[in-house]
Design a protein around this motif. Structure first.
Motif, short mmCIF file in Angstrom:
data_model
loop_
_atom_site.label_atom_id
_atom_site.label_comp_id
_atom_site.label_asym_id
_atom_site.label_seq_id
_atom_site.Cartn_x
_atom_site.Cartn_y
_atom_site.Cartn_z
N GLY A 18 0.73 -1.26 -0.06
CA GLY A 18 -0.16 -0.09 -0.41
C GLY A 18 0.64 1.73 -0.21
N LYS A 19 0.24 2.44 -0.22
CA LYS A 19 0.27 3.76 -0.58
C LYS A 19 1.18 4.55 1.09
CE LYS A 19 1.20 8.12 -2.48
NZ LYS A 19 1.87 8.34 -3.74
N ASN A 20 2.58 4.62 0.62
CA ASN A 20 3.05 5.30 2.62
C ASN A 20 2.74 4.51 4.05
OD1 ASN A 20 3.63 7.91 0.84
ND2 ASN A 20 1.31 9.32 1.51
N LEU A 21 3.14 3.86 3.72
CA LEU A 21 3.20 2.80 5.23
C LEU A 21 4.37 2.65 5.36
CD1 LEU A 21 1.18 -0.21 3.26
CD2 LEU A 21 0.48 1.60 4.56
N CYS A 22 6.02 3.15 5.26
CA CYS A 22 6.64 3.27 6.05
C CYS A 22 7.00 4.28 5.67
CB CYS A 22 8.14 1.86 5.45
SG CYS A 22 9.59 1.68 6.23
N GLY A 23 7.62 5.45 6.89
CA GLY A 23 7.64 7.12 7.21
C GLY A 23 8.42 7.36 8.45
N ALA A 24 8.73 8.48 9.07
CA ALA A 24 8.96 9.05 9.86
C ALA A 24 8.28 10.02 9.30
CB ALA A 24 10.14 8.69 9.84
N PHE A 25 8.49 11.21 10.68
CA PHE A 25 8.43 12.77 10.74
C PHE A 25 9.69 12.98 11.19
CE2 PHE A 25 4.29 11.28 11.89
CZ PHE A 25 3.67 12.27 10.95
N HIS A 26 10.14 14.17 9.59
CA HIS A 26 11.88 15.04 10.12
C HIS A 26 11.22 16.20 9.55
CE1 HIS A 26 16.30 15.44 9.86
NE2 HIS A 26 15.77 15.72 9.72
N GLN A 27 10.76 17.11 10.08
CA GLN A 27 10.86 18.51 10.12
C GLN A 27 12.19 19.23 8.85
OE1 GLN A 27 8.22 20.06 9.74
NE2 GLN A 27 7.18 18.98 11.24
N PRO A 28 11.65 19.52 7.65
CA PRO A 28 13.09 20.35 7.21
C PRO A 28 13.84 22.03 7.25
CG PRO A 28 10.93 20.74 6.35
CD PRO A 28 10.94 20.29 7.14
N VAL A 29 14.96 21.92 7.29
CA VAL A 29 16.05 23.71 7.97
C VAL A 29 14.92 23.94 7.36
CG1 VAL A 29 18.16 24.80 8.06
CG2 VAL A 29 17.60 21.82 8.65
N LEU A 30 14.69 24.40 5.97
CA LEU A 30 13.74 25.41 4.89
C LEU A 30 12.89 24.52 4.24
CD1 LEU A 30 13.79 28.21 4.64
CD2 LEU A 30 16.86 28.05 3.03
N VAL A 31 11.99 25.50 3.47
CA VAL A 31 11.31 25.38 2.45
C VAL A 31 11.50 26.23 1.45
CG1 VAL A 31 9.12 24.57 1.63
CG2 VAL A 31 9.79 23.20 3.23
N LEU A 32 12.54 26.16 0.12
CA LEU A 32 12.16 26.97 -0.76
C LEU A 32 10.89 27.15 -1.68
CD1 LEU A 32 16.02 27.83 -1.40
CD2 LEU A 32 14.27 29.07 -0.28
N ILE A 33 10.02 28.33 -2.29
CA ILE A 33 9.40 27.79 -3.13
C ILE A 33 8.97 28.91 -4.16
CG2 ILE A 33 6.54 27.95 -3.35
CD1 ILE A 33 5.79 26.58 -0.48
N ASP A 34 9.80 28.64 -5.00
CA ASP A 34 10.18 29.43 -6.38
C ASP A 34 8.90 29.36 -6.89
OD1 ASP A 34 10.42 31.04 -8.34
OD2 ASP A 34 12.38 30.02 -9.07
N PRO A 35 7.25 30.03 -7.50
CA PRO A 35 5.84 29.82 -8.25
C PRO A 35 6.71 29.35 -9.75
CG PRO A 35 5.56 31.44 -6.85
CD PRO A 35 7.38 30.89 -6.62
N ASN A 36 8.07 30.04 -10.73
CA ASN A 36 8.06 30.08 -11.27
C ASN A 36 8.64 28.33 -12.83
OD1 ASN A 36 8.57 32.95 -12.05
ND2 ASN A 36 10.32 33.19 -11.04
N THR A 37 9.42 28.37 -11.05
CA THR A 37 9.24 26.45 -11.53
C THR A 37 8.33 25.63 -11.91
OG1 THR A 37 9.39 25.85 -9.59
CG2 THR A 37 11.64 26.77 -10.27
N LEU A 38 6.88 26.53 -11.78
CA LEU A 38 5.54 25.38 -12.63
C LEU A 38 5.61 25.87 -13.94
CD1 LEU A 38 3.62 26.63 -9.92
CD2 LEU A 38 4.51 24.24 -9.48
N ASP A 39 6.92 26.28 -14.18
CA ASP A 39 6.30 26.89 -15.78
C ASP A 39 7.21 25.32 -16.42
OD1 ASP A 39 5.24 29.34 -15.77
OD2 ASP A 39 6.86 30.26 -15.32
#
Length: 218
Positions: A18-39
């Motif tokens: 099944g989907k997502n059955l093995c994993g963990a919680f690990h918060q990132p140091v930083l999230v960068l979001i650049d909407p231009n990459t959607l192009d």
């Protein structure tokens, strides 16, 4: 990722069971979001991401949902990303390890993950499957008198607007059977996310034996 998975620290992998059955919680140091990459995305993958935008509006923001209905998302994508991130960040801050409110983010995902598995994670994308799942659970909610009538039609119409699917070729019996591998399942029930109306969501445990009837099977 810009509107959903990059925020929250949930990491997981798919297993044959099944989907997502093995994993963990690990918060990132930083999230960068650049909407231009959607192009750089093909139309298919832009649409795929829109499924999570629509989901966010369904569970937490009627105004966001109405923006996707009444405007072209690409024209206001910066605003959409900002609102989605703000909503998810707030949920995660209040419930990092998914003991309560964070479960609402799984709207459409229980059926969706089952559909992905039935397609062997290849012929249908995550956004397409989640879209179908949102319509399925909302139709069931309407049929059981707990979701405002017409909600599933509104969701289906906005999914179609962004070239997303609203139904699957697999038999409903098979989809329900496949839900039994979902990570939200307990020994005797599955915790489904339902809408009372657009923008208002809640969770409800449904006993395994009652699930087929809830989805309209006899």
């Amino acid at each position: 990722a810009q509107v959903d998975s990059s925020v929250g620290g949930k990491t997981a992998v798919d297993l044959p069971q099944g989907k997502n059955l093995c994993g963990a919680f690990h918060q990132p140091v930083l999230v960068l979001i650049d909407p231009n990459t959607l192009d750089t995305l093909t139309p298919h993958f832009f649409s795929d991401g829109m499924a999570e935008v629509i989901k966010t509006g369904c569970i937490k923001s009627a105004s966001l949902f109405e923006k996707t209905e009444n405007q072209n998302a690409k024209d206001i994508i910066d605003d959409i990303i900002f609102e989605c991130v703000s909503i998810k960040a707030g949920v995660v801050e209040r419930d990092e390890k998914e003991h309560g409110e964070r479960a609402l983010l799984n709207f459409g995902h229980t059926s969706g993950h089952a559909i992905e598995k039935l397609h062997n994670f290849t012929t249908i994308s995550h956004g397409e499957a989640v879209g179908i799942g949102m319509v399925m659970i909302t139709k069931a909610g309407e049929a059981n008198g707990i979701t405002e009538k017409g909600t599933s039609e509104r969701i289906a119409n906005v999914l179609k607007k962004y070239n997303l699917m609203t139904e699957d070729s697999n038999d409903l019996h098979d989809i329900i059977a496949c839900m039994n591998a979902d990570k939200k399942r307990t020994a005797d029930s599955i915790n489904f996310v339902l809408l009372s109306k657009i923008g208002e969501s809640f969770t409800q445990k449904i006993k395994n034996g009652d699930i087929p009837k809830f989805f309209g099977l006899k």
